[in-house]
Design a protein around this motif. Structure first.
Motif, PDB file in Angstrom:
ATOM      1  N   SER A  94       0.799  -1.221   0.000  1.00  0.00           N
ATOM      2  CA  SER A  94       0.000   0.000   0.000  1.00  0.00           C
ATOM      3  C   SER A  94       0.830   1.268   0.000  1.00  0.00           C
ATOM      4  CB  SER A  94      -0.920   0.008   1.230  1.00  0.00           C
ATOM      5  OG  SER A  94      -0.151  -0.094   2.413  1.00  0.00           O
ATOM      6  N   LEU A 218      -7.033  -4.576  -0.416  1.00  0.00           N
ATOM      7  CA  LEU A 218      -8.441  -4.672  -0.042  1.00  0.00           C
ATOM      8  C   LEU A 218      -8.658  -5.927   0.809  1.00  0.00           C
ATOM      9  CD1 LEU A 218      -9.923  -3.639  -3.478  1.00  0.00           C
ATOM     10  CD2 LEU A 218     -10.280  -2.399  -1.341  1.00  0.00           C
ATOM     11  N   ARG A 219      -9.401  -5.788   1.897  1.00  0.00           N
ATOM     12  CA  ARG A 219      -9.591  -6.919   2.804  1.00  0.00           C
ATOM     13  C   ARG A 219     -10.378  -8.048   2.156  1.00  0.00           C
ATOM     14  NH1 ARG A 219     -10.109  -2.489   6.323  1.00  0.00           N
ATOM     15  NH2 ARG A 219     -12.369  -2.408   6.007  1.00  0.00           N
ATOM     16  N   TYR A 223     -13.476  -8.199  -3.828  1.00  0.00           N
ATOM     17  CA  TYR A 223     -14.031  -6.841  -3.865  1.00  0.00           C
ATOM     18  C   TYR A 223     -14.173  -6.347  -5.308  1.00  0.00           C
ATOM     19  CZ  TYR A 223     -14.793  -1.979  -2.384  1.00  0.00           C
ATOM     20  OH  TYR A 223     -15.331  -0.723  -2.171  1.00  0.00           O
ATOM     21  N   PRO A 340     -13.837   2.814   0.562  1.00  0.00           N
ATOM     22  CA  PRO A 340     -13.665   3.509   1.843  1.00  0.00           C
ATOM     23  C   PRO A 340     -12.407   3.102   2.603  1.00  0.00           C
ATOM     24  CG  PRO A 340     -15.948   2.873   1.556  1.00  0.00           C
ATOM     25  CD  PRO A 340     -15.191   2.233   0.428  1.00  0.00           C
ATOM     26  N   GLU A 341     -12.042   1.808   2.538  1.00  0.00           N
ATOM     27  CA  GLU A 341     -10.875   1.356   3.293  1.00  0.00           C
ATOM     28  C   GLU A 341      -9.549   1.840   2.695  1.00  0.00           C
ATOM     29  OE1 GLU A 341     -10.008  -3.116   2.512  1.00  0.00           O
ATOM     30  OE2 GLU A 341     -12.120  -2.807   2.020  1.00  0.00           O
ATOM     31  N   LEU A 342      -9.590   2.397   1.486  1.00  0.00           N
ATOM     32  CA  LEU A 342      -8.373   2.933   0.861  1.00  0.00           C
ATOM     33  C   LEU A 342      -8.318   4.457   0.953  1.00  0.00           C
ATOM     34  CD1 LEU A 342      -8.124   0.632  -2.295  1.00  0.00           C
ATOM     35  CD2 LEU A 342      -7.043   0.345  -0.050  1.00  0.00           C
ATOM     36  N   SER A 344      -7.935   7.595   3.690  1.00  0.00           N
ATOM     37  CA  SER A 344      -7.491   7.851   5.063  1.00  0.00           C
ATOM     38  C   SER A 344      -7.036   9.299   5.181  1.00  0.00           C
ATOM     39  CB  SER A 344      -6.336   6.923   5.430  1.00  0.00           C
ATOM     40  OG  SER A 344      -5.190   7.197   4.620  1.00  0.00           O
TER      41      SER A 344
END
Length: 379
Positions: A94, A218-219, A223, A340-342, A344
């Motif tokens: 990342s 991505l978790r 996705y 959203p998780e990427l 911050s």
């Protein structure tokens, strides 16, 4: 019939121009001096050939190739996939911004089917012009441009520089969106071959998108793959780039990035070039392999961690180029924005929300203008 003062909206048939044997080109195809094509630069870091069967079986060296391709090129080449292969975990990365262009082996598509797809494409373009024009992309008495069908790309102005290419666009997925009146009956095997090829390319796209989700961090492994759902639209574009008497003055396809999730490309010869660090590099053609590159949608969803590579096609005086591109887009009604998780505090949202159908329309206009559509949604 189009109004006489609107004839410029109807691009000439490039195959017919090439067959006429003229030494000089129509001025509408001549690229300005500063955009003239050049020979591709040789790279000490070649575009990786990724064996997906080994990647799915957990081979660390193949995972490293994939990461290198995503980081340095935005494109890779792919090899023969075994049915028992299972996708392995891939460490997420990342901290880097990526530009993804790859060539892949291990793609699971039999060589015979690749040959059949190339053969029916060639045979279609060899049909008489009047037969091909039964599937024209100019609709109605006013010859209004539409994406699907045979012909040229959108023309927005009389001064627009045209590409040295004829193309044939078709929707292949979902089946409910197929316009079968545009699916050729000649050659006789065209429909069957295209359906089989599209089905196998879909499996390839699904596997690649799972791996890309892992690489970007991505978790949820599926996705990106799950975004290409039952309402998502897959286009196939058949391209013919005829021999050109002055390849130093034209482009087969102007510089652009793809406005979709993923592109899978089959080609018979070189001509594709990718932009890296301000230089154009030739993308090699390796027998039995396919080229895979990410599109603008993945760039947006990844919040810019992955980049949709800028590429073009140069013309050739010695040999015609034939290619088949499969373009995986989303449900036209779906809105797309960074995951959203990427997003911050350290990496704020870099792209606005966009509706897929609106973006595809903008893409056609941006391509005609020689612009990159994704730049219009950057924050």
């Amino acid at each position: 019939m189009a109004d006489d003062d609107q004839q410029w909206k109807i691009p000439p048939n490039v195959q017919e121009l090439a067959a006429a044997g003229r030494d000089e080109l129509p001025s509408r195809y001549v690229v300005p001096d500063h955009d003239r094509p050049t020979s591709g630069v040789a790279s000490d870091d070649p575009i990786p050939v990724v064996d997906l069967s080994r990647l799915y079986s957990g081979a660390a060296d193949e995972a490293a190739k994939l990461r290198s391709a995503l980081q340095n090129w935005g494109l890779f080449l792919v090899r023969k996939l075994t049915p028992s292969s299972v996708p392995p975990p891939v460490h997420s990365v990342s901290s880097l911004d990526y530009c993804p262009f790859l060539q892949a082996v291990g793609h699971g598509i039999e060589s015979a089917l690749l040959d059949e797809m190339m053969a029916v494409t060639r045979e279609f373009f060899k049909l008489p012009l009047e037969e091909k024009q039964k599937y024209t992309n100019l609709a109605g008495s006013k010859k209004e441009y539409q994406l699907e069908g045979y012909g040229g790309d959108m023309v927005l102005s009389e001064t627009q520089v045209l590409d040295w290419c004829d193309r044939f666009y078709l929707v292949v997925e979902p089946e409910s969106r197929r316009l079968l009146d545009l699916w050729p009956t000649q050659p006789p095997s065209f429909r069957d071959v295209l359906q089989r090829y599209a089905a196998q390319c879909r499996e390839l796209a699904d596997g690649v998108l799972r791996e890309v989700s892992k690489v970007v961090g991505l978790r949820e492994e599926r996705y990106l793959a799950d975004m290409v759902d039952e309402k998502a639209v897959t286009y196939v574009r058949l391209n013919l780039y005829p021999r050109c008497p002055r390849p130093d003055k034209v482009l087969g396809f102007k510089p652009h990035s793809d406005g979709n999730m993923l592109t899978v490309l089959l080609a018979n010869t070189v001509g594709l070039q990718v932009l890296r660090d301000g230089e154009w590099y030739d993308v090699p053609v390796v027998p039995g392999t396919l080229v895979v590159n990410l599109g603008d949608t993945v760039e947006v969803v990844s919040n810019g961690l992955l980049k949709s590579p800028i590429h073009k096609v140069v013309a050739n005086s010695e040999r015609e180029r034939v290619s088949v591109g499969a373009f995986y887009t989303l449900d036209p009604e779906r809105e797309v924005e960074p995951a959203p998780e990427l997003v911050s505090e350290d990496r704020p949202k870099r792209y606005e929300k966009m509706k897929t159908s609106d973006y595809i329309r903008e893409l056609q206009k941006s391509l005609a203008r020689g612009e990159r559509a994704v730049d219009r949604v950057k924050i």
